[in-house]
Design a protein around this motif. Structure first.
Motif, PDB file in Angstrom:
ATOM      1  N   MET A   1      10.312   4.407   7.235  1.00 26.67           N
ATOM      2  CA  MET A   1       9.932   5.580   6.434  1.00 26.67           C
ATOM      3  C   MET A   1       9.059   5.262   5.225  1.00 26.67           C
ATOM      4  N   PRO A   2       9.411   4.297   4.382  1.00 28.96           N
ATOM      5  CA  PRO A   2       8.570   4.074   3.196  1.00 28.96           C
ATOM      6  C   PRO A   2       7.096   3.783   3.510  1.00 28.96           C
ATOM      7  N   PRO A   3       6.777   2.865   4.426  1.00 29.13           N
ATOM      8  CA  PRO A   3       5.341   2.652   4.665  1.00 29.13           C
ATOM      9  C   PRO A   3       4.661   3.847   5.335  1.00 29.13           C
ATOM     10  N   VAL A   4       5.371   4.520   6.249  1.00 27.55           N
ATOM     11  CA  VAL A   4       4.772   5.673   6.924  1.00 27.55           C
ATOM     12  C   VAL A   4       4.492   6.782   5.917  1.00 27.55           C
ATOM     13  N   PHE A   5       5.465   7.097   5.080  1.00 29.95           N
ATOM     14  CA  PHE A   5       5.273   8.163   4.116  1.00 29.95           C
ATOM     15  C   PHE A   5       4.241   7.792   3.049  1.00 29.95           C
ATOM     16  N   PHE A   6       4.134   6.528   2.703  1.00 29.34           N
ATOM     17  CA  PHE A   6       3.117   6.085   1.746  1.00 29.34           C
ATOM     18  C   PHE A   6       1.718   6.277   2.339  1.00 29.34           C
ATOM     19  N   ILE A   7       1.555   5.907   3.599  1.00 26.70           N
ATOM     20  CA  ILE A   7       0.257   6.088   4.263  1.00 26.70           C
ATOM     21  C   ILE A   7      -0.081   7.572   4.366  1.00 26.70           C
ATOM     22  N   GLN A   8       0.920   8.382   4.669  1.00 26.53           N
ATOM     23  CA  GLN A   8       0.679   9.819   4.751  1.00 26.53           C
ATOM     24  C   GLN A   8       0.280  10.385   3.389  1.00 26.53           C
ATOM     25  N   TYR A   9       0.913   9.907   2.342  1.00 30.08           N
ATOM     26  CA  TYR A   9       0.550  10.340   0.998  1.00 30.08           C
ATOM     27  C   TYR A   9      -0.895   9.965   0.688  1.00 30.08           C
ATOM     28  N   LYS A  10      -1.291   8.750   1.050  1.00 30.04           N
ATOM     29  CA  LYS A  10      -2.673   8.298   0.822  1.00 30.04           C
ATOM     30  C   LYS A  10      -3.662   9.189   1.584  1.00 30.04           C
ATOM     31  N   ILE A  11      -3.322   9.516   2.837  1.00 33.14           N
ATOM     32  CA  ILE A  11      -4.186  10.394   3.637  1.00 33.14           C
ATOM     33  C   ILE A  11      -4.307  11.760   2.967  1.00 33.14           C
ATOM     34  N   GLY A  12      -3.195  12.281   2.498  1.00 28.61           N
ATOM     35  CA  GLY A  12      -3.209  13.576   1.828  1.00 28.61           C
ATOM     36  C   GLY A  12      -4.036  13.583   0.561  1.00 28.61           C
ATOM     37  N   THR A  13      -3.951  12.508  -0.235  1.00 27.25           N
ATOM     38  CA  THR A  13      -4.755  12.458  -1.463  1.00 27.25           C
ATOM     39  C   THR A  13      -6.241  12.364  -1.141  1.00 27.25           C
ATOM     40  N   LEU A  14      -6.590  11.650  -0.076  1.00 32.50           N
ATOM     41  CA  LEU A  14      -7.995  11.572   0.328  1.00 32.50           C
ATOM     42  C   LEU A  14      -8.514  12.936   0.774  1.00 32.50           C
TER      43      LEU A  14
END
Length: 174
Positions: A90-103
Protein backbone atom coordinates in the motif's frame (compact mmCIF):
# COMPACT_ATOMS: atom_id res chain seq x y z
CA UNK A 1 -6.19 -20.11 -19.76
CA UNK A 2 -5.38 -23.06 -17.54
CA UNK A 3 -8.79 -23.78 -16.02
CA UNK A 4 -7.43 -26.61 -13.93
CA UNK A 5 -4.87 -24.33 -12.29
CA UNK A 6 -7.49 -21.74 -11.42
CA UNK A 7 -9.92 -24.38 -10.14
CA UNK A 8 -7.22 -25.92 -7.98
CA UNK A 9 -6.64 -22.73 -5.99
CA UNK A 10 -10.17 -21.36 -5.92
CA UNK A 11 -12.54 -22.33 -3.12
CA UNK A 12 -15.52 -24.37 -4.23
CA UNK A 13 -18.90 -22.64 -4.43
CA UNK A 14 -20.33 -25.13 -1.94
CA UNK A 15 -17.65 -24.30 0.61
CA UNK A 16 -18.35 -20.58 0.31
CA UNK A 17 -22.13 -21.10 0.46
CA UNK A 18 -21.71 -23.07 3.71
CA UNK A 19 -19.64 -20.29 5.30
CA UNK A 20 -21.64 -18.93 8.23
CA UNK A 21 -20.43 -15.36 7.78
CA UNK A 22 -21.72 -15.26 4.19
CA UNK A 23 -25.22 -16.63 4.82
CA UNK A 24 -26.68 -13.12 4.75
CA UNK A 25 -26.12 -13.08 0.97
CA UNK A 26 -28.58 -15.93 0.51
CA UNK A 27 -29.43 -16.91 -3.04
CA UNK A 28 -27.04 -14.40 -4.61
CA UNK A 29 -24.15 -16.81 -4.06
CA UNK A 30 -26.06 -19.58 -5.86
CA UNK A 31 -25.73 -17.87 -9.25
CA UNK A 32 -23.50 -20.23 -11.25
CA UNK A 33 -22.18 -17.39 -13.41
CA UNK A 34 -20.21 -16.11 -10.44
CA UNK A 35 -18.22 -19.32 -10.27
CA UNK A 36 -17.67 -20.19 -13.95
CA UNK A 37 -14.19 -19.91 -15.32
CA UNK A 38 -14.75 -18.57 -18.80
CA UNK A 39 -12.74 -16.10 -20.80
CA UNK A 40 -15.13 -13.23 -20.23
CA UNK A 41 -15.96 -13.91 -16.58
CA UNK A 42 -12.28 -14.11 -15.68
CA UNK A 43 -11.47 -10.96 -17.69
CA UNK A 44 -14.28 -9.04 -15.96
CA UNK A 45 -13.07 -10.33 -12.58
CA UNK A 46 -9.49 -9.26 -13.30
CA UNK A 47 -10.66 -5.78 -14.32
CA UNK A 48 -12.86 -5.49 -11.24
CA UNK A 49 -10.20 -6.71 -8.84
CA UNK A 50 -7.47 -4.49 -10.25
CA UNK A 51 -9.66 -1.40 -10.26
CA UNK A 52 -10.83 -1.84 -6.67
CA UNK A 53 -7.32 -2.73 -5.49
CA UNK A 54 -6.12 0.71 -6.54
CA UNK A 55 -8.76 2.57 -4.53
CA UNK A 56 -7.60 3.85 -1.13
CA UNK A 57 -10.75 2.80 0.69
CA UNK A 58 -11.61 0.35 3.46
CA UNK A 59 -13.55 -2.84 2.72
CA UNK A 60 -12.18 -3.28 -0.79
CA UNK A 61 -13.13 -6.94 -0.85
CA UNK A 62 -16.79 -6.14 -0.27
CA UNK A 63 -16.78 -3.55 -3.06
CA UNK A 64 -15.04 -5.98 -5.43
CA UNK A 65 -17.63 -8.65 -4.62
CA UNK A 66 -20.51 -6.24 -5.26
CA UNK A 67 -19.06 -5.10 -8.58
CA UNK A 68 -18.38 -8.73 -9.58
CA UNK A 69 -22.03 -9.52 -8.89
CA UNK A 70 -23.10 -6.59 -11.04
CA UNK A 71 -20.79 -7.31 -14.02
CA UNK A 72 -21.08 -11.11 -13.69
CA UNK A 73 -17.39 -11.59 -13.16
CA UNK A 74 -15.83 -14.52 -11.34
CA UNK A 75 -16.34 -13.73 -7.67
CA UNK A 76 -13.27 -15.42 -6.10
CA UNK A 77 -10.86 -13.97 -8.66
CA UNK A 78 -12.14 -10.42 -8.29
CA UNK A 79 -12.05 -10.58 -4.50
CA UNK A 80 -8.62 -12.23 -4.47
CA UNK A 81 -7.03 -9.62 -6.74
CA UNK A 82 -7.87 -6.92 -4.24
CA UNK A 83 -5.01 -8.25 -2.11
CA UNK A 84 -2.50 -6.81 -4.57
CA UNK A 85 -2.63 -3.79 -2.31
CA UNK A 86 -1.88 -5.23 1.08
CA UNK A 87 -0.21 -3.59 4.09
CA UNK A 88 3.20 -4.11 2.51
CA UNK A 89 2.40 -2.79 -0.98
CA UNK A 90 0.00 0.00 0.00
CA UNK A 91 2.54 2.72 0.87
CA UNK A 92 4.46 2.65 -2.43
CA UNK A 93 1.29 2.19 -4.51
CA UNK A 94 -0.52 5.05 -2.82
CA UNK A 95 2.58 7.27 -3.02
CA UNK A 96 2.83 6.69 -6.77
CA UNK A 97 -0.87 7.40 -7.14
CA UNK A 98 -0.46 10.63 -5.20
CA UNK A 99 2.41 11.65 -7.51
CA UNK A 100 0.26 10.89 -10.57
CA UNK A 101 -2.57 12.96 -9.13
CA UNK A 102 -0.33 15.95 -8.42
CA UNK A 103 1.02 15.82 -11.97
CA UNK A 104 -2.45 15.69 -13.48
CA UNK A 105 -3.93 18.40 -11.26
CA UNK A 106 -0.83 20.58 -11.28
CA UNK A 107 -0.86 20.92 -7.51
CA UNK A 108 2.35 21.23 -5.49
CA UNK A 109 3.50 18.13 -3.66
CA UNK A 110 3.31 18.08 0.11
CA UNK A 111 6.43 17.03 1.98
CA UNK A 112 6.38 13.97 4.16
CA UNK A 113 7.57 14.21 7.76
CA UNK A 114 10.27 11.91 9.13
CA UNK A 115 7.68 10.18 11.30
CA UNK A 116 4.06 9.84 10.33
CA UNK A 117 1.49 10.77 12.93
CA UNK A 118 -2.25 11.07 13.14
CA UNK A 119 -2.04 14.83 13.65
CA UNK A 120 0.04 15.25 10.48
CA UNK A 121 -2.40 13.09 8.54
CA UNK A 122 -5.47 15.00 9.72
CA UNK A 123 -3.94 18.38 8.92
CA UNK A 124 -2.58 17.33 5.53
CA UNK A 125 -5.58 15.27 4.44
CA UNK A 126 -7.33 18.35 3.09
CA UNK A 127 -4.38 18.92 0.74
CA UNK A 128 -3.67 15.37 -0.39
CA UNK A 129 -7.10 13.81 -0.87
CA UNK A 130 -7.81 15.24 -4.34
CA UNK A 131 -4.50 14.23 -5.98
CA UNK A 132 -4.74 10.86 -4.25
CA UNK A 133 -8.28 10.28 -5.52
CA UNK A 134 -7.47 11.34 -9.09
CA UNK A 135 -4.31 9.21 -9.16
CA UNK A 136 -5.99 6.15 -7.71
CA UNK A 137 -9.01 6.27 -10.03
CA UNK A 138 -6.83 6.83 -13.09
CA UNK A 139 -4.39 4.07 -12.20
CA UNK A 140 -7.32 1.78 -11.38
CA UNK A 141 -8.96 2.44 -14.74
CA UNK A 142 -5.71 1.92 -16.64
CA UNK A 143 -4.90 -1.31 -14.77
CA UNK A 144 -8.46 -2.56 -15.21
CA UNK A 145 -8.31 -1.99 -18.98
CA UNK A 146 -4.88 -3.60 -19.27
CA UNK A 147 -6.01 -6.52 -17.11
CA UNK A 148 -9.24 -7.03 -19.04
CA UNK A 149 -7.74 -6.96 -22.52
CA UNK A 150 -4.57 -8.73 -21.39
CA UNK A 151 -6.63 -11.59 -19.99
CA UNK A 152 -8.66 -11.87 -23.19
CA UNK A 153 -5.50 -11.89 -25.32
CA UNK A 154 -3.70 -14.34 -23.07
CA UNK A 155 -6.71 -16.67 -23.02
CA UNK A 156 -6.92 -16.57 -26.82
CA UNK A 157 -3.17 -17.24 -27.08
CA UNK A 158 -3.48 -20.17 -24.66
CA UNK A 159 -6.35 -21.76 -26.59
CA UNK A 160 -4.60 -21.28 -29.95
CA UNK A 161 -1.41 -22.82 -28.57
CA UNK A 162 -3.30 -25.84 -27.24
CA UNK A 163 -5.02 -26.32 -30.59
CA UNK A 164 -1.65 -26.13 -32.33
CA UNK A 165 -0.22 -28.76 -29.96
CA UNK A 166 -3.16 -31.07 -30.64
CA UNK A 167 -2.62 -30.73 -34.37
CA UNK A 168 1.06 -31.60 -33.95
CA UNK A 169 0.24 -34.67 -31.84
CA UNK A 170 -2.31 -35.88 -34.39
CA UNK A 171 0.22 -35.47 -37.22
CA UNK A 172 2.80 -37.46 -35.28
CA UNK A 173 0.32 -40.23 -34.53
CA UNK A 174 -0.76 -40.50 -38.17
Amino acid sequence: MPRQLLKRYMPSPERIKRNKSLRFMGAILHDPNLWHITRHSVARAVATGLFVAMLPIPMQMLLAACIALFVRGNLPISVGLVWLTNPITMPPVFFIQYKIGTLLLGTPERTMPMELSITWLTTELQHIWQPMLVGSVLSGLVLAAVGYFGTLLYWRFWVARNWQRRKMRRRRQS
